[in-house]
Design a protein around this motif. Structure first.
Motif, PDB file in Angstrom:
ATOM      1  N   LEU A   1       6.507  -6.750  -9.122  1.00 24.79           N
ATOM      2  CA  LEU A   1       7.962  -6.903  -9.021  1.00 24.79           C
ATOM      3  C   LEU A   1       8.318  -7.742  -7.796  1.00 24.79           C
ATOM      4  O   LEU A   1       9.164  -8.642  -7.874  1.00 24.79           O
ATOM      5  CB  LEU A   1       8.619  -5.525  -8.940  1.00 24.79           C
ATOM      6  CG  LEU A   1      10.135  -5.507  -8.719  1.00 24.79           C
ATOM      7  CD1 LEU A   1      10.862  -6.157  -9.897  1.00 24.79           C
ATOM      8  CD2 LEU A   1      10.635  -4.080  -8.504  1.00 24.79           C
ATOM      9  N   CYS A   2       7.656  -7.460  -6.677  1.00 23.17           N
ATOM     10  CA  CYS A   2       7.919  -8.223  -5.445  1.00 23.17           C
ATOM     11  C   CYS A   2       7.529  -9.687  -5.626  1.00 23.17           C
ATOM     12  O   CYS A   2       8.279 -10.596  -5.240  1.00 23.17           O
ATOM     13  CB  CYS A   2       7.154  -7.612  -4.278  1.00 23.17           C
ATOM     14  SG  CYS A   2       7.717  -5.967  -3.783  1.00 23.17           S
ATOM     15  N   TYR A   3       6.364  -9.916  -6.215  1.00 24.60           N
ATOM     16  CA  TYR A   3       5.915 -11.293  -6.434  1.00 24.60           C
ATOM     17  C   TYR A   3       6.851 -12.032  -7.399  1.00 24.60           C
ATOM     18  O   TYR A   3       7.184 -13.207  -7.195  1.00 24.60           O
ATOM     19  CB  TYR A   3       4.493 -11.303  -6.996  1.00 24.60           C
ATOM     20  CG  TYR A   3       3.410 -11.122  -5.975  1.00 24.60           C
ATOM     21  CD1 TYR A   3       3.288 -11.973  -4.880  1.00 24.60           C
ATOM     22  CD2 TYR A   3       2.483 -10.081  -6.100  1.00 24.60           C
ATOM     23  CE1 TYR A   3       2.285 -11.796  -3.944  1.00 24.60           C
ATOM     24  CE2 TYR A   3       1.464  -9.898  -5.163  1.00 24.60           C
ATOM     25  CZ  TYR A   3       1.376 -10.758  -4.088  1.00 24.60           C
ATOM     26  OH  TYR A   3       0.385 -10.589  -3.166  1.00 24.60           O
ATOM     27  N   GLY A   4       7.272 -11.340  -8.467  1.00 29.65           N
ATOM     28  CA  GLY A   4       8.158 -11.973  -9.442  1.00 29.65           C
ATOM     29  C   GLY A   4       9.499 -12.355  -8.835  1.00 29.65           C
ATOM     30  O   GLY A   4      10.008 -13.461  -9.059  1.00 29.65           O
TER      31      GLY A   4
ATOM     32  N   PHE B   1      -4.910 -11.004  -9.878  1.00 31.41           N
ATOM     33  CA  PHE B   1      -4.132 -11.577 -10.975  1.00 31.41           C
ATOM     34  C   PHE B   1      -2.642 -11.245 -10.892  1.00 31.41           C
ATOM     35  O   PHE B   1      -1.832 -11.851 -11.593  1.00 31.41           O
ATOM     36  CB  PHE B   1      -4.671 -11.086 -12.324  1.00 31.41           C
ATOM     37  CG  PHE B   1      -5.800 -11.908 -12.871  1.00 31.41           C
ATOM     38  CD1 PHE B   1      -5.545 -13.073 -13.582  1.00 31.41           C
ATOM     39  CD2 PHE B   1      -7.111 -11.539 -12.663  1.00 31.41           C
ATOM     40  CE1 PHE B   1      -6.576 -13.844 -14.082  1.00 31.41           C
ATOM     41  CE2 PHE B   1      -8.161 -12.297 -13.155  1.00 31.41           C
ATOM     42  CZ  PHE B   1      -7.899 -13.459 -13.868  1.00 31.41           C
ATOM     43  N   VAL B   2      -2.291 -10.282 -10.047  1.00 25.15           N
ATOM     44  CA  VAL B   2      -0.908  -9.785 -10.027  1.00 25.15           C
ATOM     45  C   VAL B   2       0.125 -10.876  -9.724  1.00 25.15           C
ATOM     46  O   VAL B   2       1.140 -10.982 -10.429  1.00 25.15           O
ATOM     47  CB  VAL B   2      -0.757  -8.608  -9.048  1.00 25.15           C
ATOM     48  CG1 VAL B   2       0.708  -8.202  -8.899  1.00 25.15           C
ATOM     49  CG2 VAL B   2      -1.580  -7.423  -9.531  1.00 25.15           C
ATOM     50  N   PRO B   3      -0.057 -11.735  -8.682  1.00 21.08           N
ATOM     51  CA  PRO B   3       0.957 -12.755  -8.409  1.00 21.08           C
ATOM     52  C   PRO B   3       1.183 -13.714  -9.572  1.00 21.08           C
ATOM     53  O   PRO B   3       2.310 -14.190  -9.777  1.00 21.08           O
ATOM     54  CB  PRO B   3       0.387 -13.510  -7.194  1.00 21.08           C
ATOM     55  CG  PRO B   3      -0.628 -12.603  -6.602  1.00 21.08           C
ATOM     56  CD  PRO B   3      -1.179 -11.807  -7.718  1.00 21.08           C
ATOM     57  N   LEU B   4       0.107 -13.979 -10.336  1.00 19.40           N
ATOM     58  CA  LEU B   4       0.219 -14.917 -11.448  1.00 19.40           C
ATOM     59  C   LEU B   4       0.851 -14.256 -12.676  1.00 19.40           C
ATOM     60  O   LEU B   4       1.712 -14.837 -13.340  1.00 19.40           O
ATOM     61  CB  LEU B   4      -1.163 -15.473 -11.796  1.00 19.40           C
ATOM     62  CG  LEU B   4      -1.845 -16.263 -10.672  1.00 19.40           C
ATOM     63  CD1 LEU B   4      -3.274 -16.634 -11.070  1.00 19.40           C
ATOM     64  CD2 LEU B   4      -1.056 -17.528 -10.344  1.00 19.40           C
TER      65      LEU B   4
ATOM     66  N   CYS C   1       6.073  -7.359   1.417  1.00 22.52           N
ATOM     67  CA  CYS C   1       6.050  -6.054   0.735  1.00 22.52           C
ATOM     68  C   CYS C   1       4.868  -5.977  -0.218  1.00 22.52           C
ATOM     69  O   CYS C   1       4.154  -4.953  -0.272  1.00 22.52           O
ATOM     70  CB  CYS C   1       7.352  -5.842  -0.039  1.00 22.52           C
ATOM     71  SG  CYS C   1       8.796  -5.504   0.980  1.00 22.52           S
ATOM     72  N   ALA C   2       4.638  -7.053  -0.980  1.00 21.42           N
ATOM     73  CA  ALA C   2       3.516  -7.078  -1.918  1.00 21.42           C
ATOM     74  C   ALA C   2       2.180  -6.982  -1.174  1.00 21.42           C
ATOM     75  O   ALA C   2       1.264  -6.268  -1.592  1.00 21.42           O
ATOM     76  CB  ALA C   2       3.567  -8.349  -2.755  1.00 21.42           C
ATOM     77  N   ILE C   3       2.074  -7.701  -0.060  1.00 19.18           N
ATOM     78  CA  ILE C   3       0.846  -7.677   0.734  1.00 19.18           C
ATOM     79  C   ILE C   3       0.602  -6.280   1.301  1.00 19.18           C
ATOM     80  O   ILE C   3      -0.530  -5.785   1.317  1.00 19.18           O
ATOM     81  CB  ILE C   3       0.927  -8.714   1.874  1.00 19.18           C
ATOM     82  CG1 ILE C   3       0.888 -10.131   1.291  1.00 19.18           C
ATOM     83  CG2 ILE C   3      -0.207  -8.529   2.871  1.00 19.18           C
ATOM     84  CD1 ILE C   3       1.208 -11.208   2.298  1.00 19.18           C
ATOM     85  N   THR C   4       1.674  -5.623   1.745  1.00 23.27           N
ATOM     86  CA  THR C   4       1.554  -4.278   2.313  1.00 23.27           C
ATOM     87  C   THR C   4       1.067  -3.279   1.268  1.00 23.27           C
ATOM     88  O   THR C   4       0.248  -2.403   1.556  1.00 23.27           O
ATOM     89  CB  THR C   4       2.901  -3.817   2.890  1.00 23.27           C
ATOM     90  OG1 THR C   4       3.327  -4.748   3.894  1.00 23.27           O
ATOM     91  CG2 THR C   4       2.787  -2.437   3.507  1.00 23.27           C
ATOM     92  N   VAL C   5       1.560  -3.407   0.043  1.00 24.67           N
ATOM     93  CA  VAL C   5       1.101  -2.537  -1.044  1.00 24.67           C
ATOM     94  C   VAL C   5      -0.397  -2.736  -1.277  1.00 24.67           C
ATOM     95  O   VAL C   5      -1.158  -1.773  -1.421  1.00 24.67           O
ATOM     96  CB  VAL C   5       1.882  -2.819  -2.341  1.00 24.67           C
ATOM     97  CG1 VAL C   5       1.252  -2.084  -3.521  1.00 24.67           C
ATOM     98  CG2 VAL C   5       3.330  -2.406  -2.186  1.00 24.67           C
ATOM     99  N   GLY C   6      -0.837  -3.993  -1.312  1.00 24.25           N
ATOM    100  CA  GLY C   6      -2.251  -4.272  -1.495  1.00 24.25           C
ATOM    101  C   GLY C   6      -3.100  -3.726  -0.358  1.00 24.25           C
ATOM    102  O   GLY C   6      -4.185  -3.183  -0.584  1.00 24.25           O
ATOM    103  N   HIS C   7      -2.580  -3.848   0.860  1.00 23.27           N
ATOM    104  CA  HIS C   7      -3.299  -3.351   2.028  1.00 23.27           C
ATOM    105  C   HIS C   7      -3.386  -1.830   2.011  1.00 23.27           C
ATOM    106  O   HIS C   7      -4.427  -1.243   2.345  1.00 23.27           O
ATOM    107  CB  HIS C   7      -2.579  -3.828   3.299  1.00 23.27           C
ATOM    108  CG  HIS C   7      -3.301  -3.485   4.563  1.00 23.27           C
ATOM    109  ND1 HIS C   7      -2.690  -3.512   5.799  1.00 23.27           N
ATOM    110  CD2 HIS C   7      -4.574  -3.095   4.804  1.00 23.27           C
ATOM    111  CE1 HIS C   7      -3.556  -3.161   6.726  1.00 23.27           C
ATOM    112  NE2 HIS C   7      -4.705  -2.900   6.153  1.00 23.27           N
ATOM    113  N   ALA C   8      -2.301  -1.171   1.598  1.00 22.69           N
ATOM    114  CA  ALA C   8      -2.263   0.294   1.598  1.00 22.69           C
ATOM    115  C   ALA C   8      -3.167   0.887   0.532  1.00 22.69           C
ATOM    116  O   ALA C   8      -3.792   1.933   0.740  1.00 22.69           O
ATOM    117  CB  ALA C   8      -0.827   0.771   1.398  1.00 22.69           C
TER     118      ALA C   8
END
Length: 295
Positions: A80-83, A181-184, A167-174
């Motif tokens: 959602l954040c990436y989109g 593939f998520v950003p694409l 926010c997206a990076i933080t989710v991945g880090h956590a």
């Protein structure tokens, strides 16, 4: 560093260089399309999404890997954040100077560090705090230029893009989940919203080839290379290659469209790049010292 490590390091440098260069052409290719905002968002996002599905199917068909497109709820939130960031980024490109966009979006790593502190309770180091303060000053100079030049909306959208990506990076880090593939795949969101808007307002892209080329080739290539780089390089090293877009995108736009950045943008951008380079170099040296102490 032994021969195998040297080879892996060179491989990582090659991949991240290609990824950074490919990413630097994103904004110029979008602008070469000469399209209306939502038509461009729809075309670029749809092309990237379709290309991603084809690549995913080929990987599953011809290799033993079984990559997950969207890994659970964390993947959905990151997607959602990436989109949303895709839409705010492209909208920023249409509402402010290219240099403003890429310089402000370069603040993403520092937003991510701040979120790590607030959400994950991981207190940033003193060097991170110093870099944040300097970069906030740089972004402030750029945005103040937007207030004077009448393109504050584009600057605000660029800040929003940096925050969404963080926010997206933080989710991945956590979660420590593979979200390659998520950003694409997340481009399905702007593709659907773009289709809904274009359906009623009409499609308008004068040179669609450039937007399709960007979505089908450059964006997947950039994200794949930059996502693979951390397998062979440290985080700060990979971060240095993201700066290729920050430095080169305004150069390409200047060469193609003769768009000259304002003095405030150049000043603020120089401060941002200097802070990022200094921070990355410091982190790399710190990592080398810690490694040598363990040996």
């Amino acid at each position: 560093m032994n021969g195998s490590s040297m080879d892996n390091h060179r491989k990582g440098l090659a991949l991240t260089t290609i990824g950074g260069l490919a990413l630097s052409f994103d904004v110029p290719l979008v602008r070469l399309g000469q399209g209306e905002l939502w038509s461009t968002i729809f075309l670029r996002s749809t092309t990237t999404f379709v290309t991603t599905l084809v690549l995913w199917l080929l990987i599953r068909r011809f290799t033993s890997e079984r990559p997950t497109l969207v890994p659970g709820r964390a993947g959905l939130f990151a997607g959602l954040c990436y989109g949303l960031s895709t839409m705010t980024f492209l909208a920023a490109v249409f509402h402010t100077a290219t240099a403003n966009v890429v310089f402000i979006v370069a603040f993403t790593p520092m937003f991510a560090g701040l979120l790590d502190w607030l959400v994950l309770k991981q207190r940033p180091s003193a060097s991170t705090f110093i870099a944040m303060v300097v970069m906030v000053a740089g972004v402030g100079i750029i945005v103040s230029g937007g207030l004077a030049g009448g393109h504050v909306l584009g600057d605000v959208l660029a800040v929003g893009t940096a925050l969404l990506l963080a926010c997206a990076i933080t989710v991945g880090h956590a979660t420590r989940i593979d979200m390659g593939f998520v950003p694409l795949v997340a481009t399905i969101l702007p593709a659907v919203i773009g289709l809904w808007i274009v359906w009623s307002s009409g499609f308008s892209v004068e040179q669609p080839f450039w937007v399709v080329f960007d979505g089908a080739v450059m964006i997947p290539l950039a994200f794949w290379c930059l996502a693979t780089g951390p397998k062979y390089l440290t985080g700060p090293e990979v971060g240095m290659f993201y700066l290729l877009e920050t430095v080169l995108a305004p150069l390409w736009v200047w060469m193609i469209f003769t768009e000259v950045p304002s003095l405030r943008t150049l000043l603020g951008g120089t401060i941002l790049v200097a802070a990022l380079v200094g921070y990355s170099l410091w982190q790399m040296r710190r990592g080398e010292r810690l490694t040598s102490q363990k040996l």
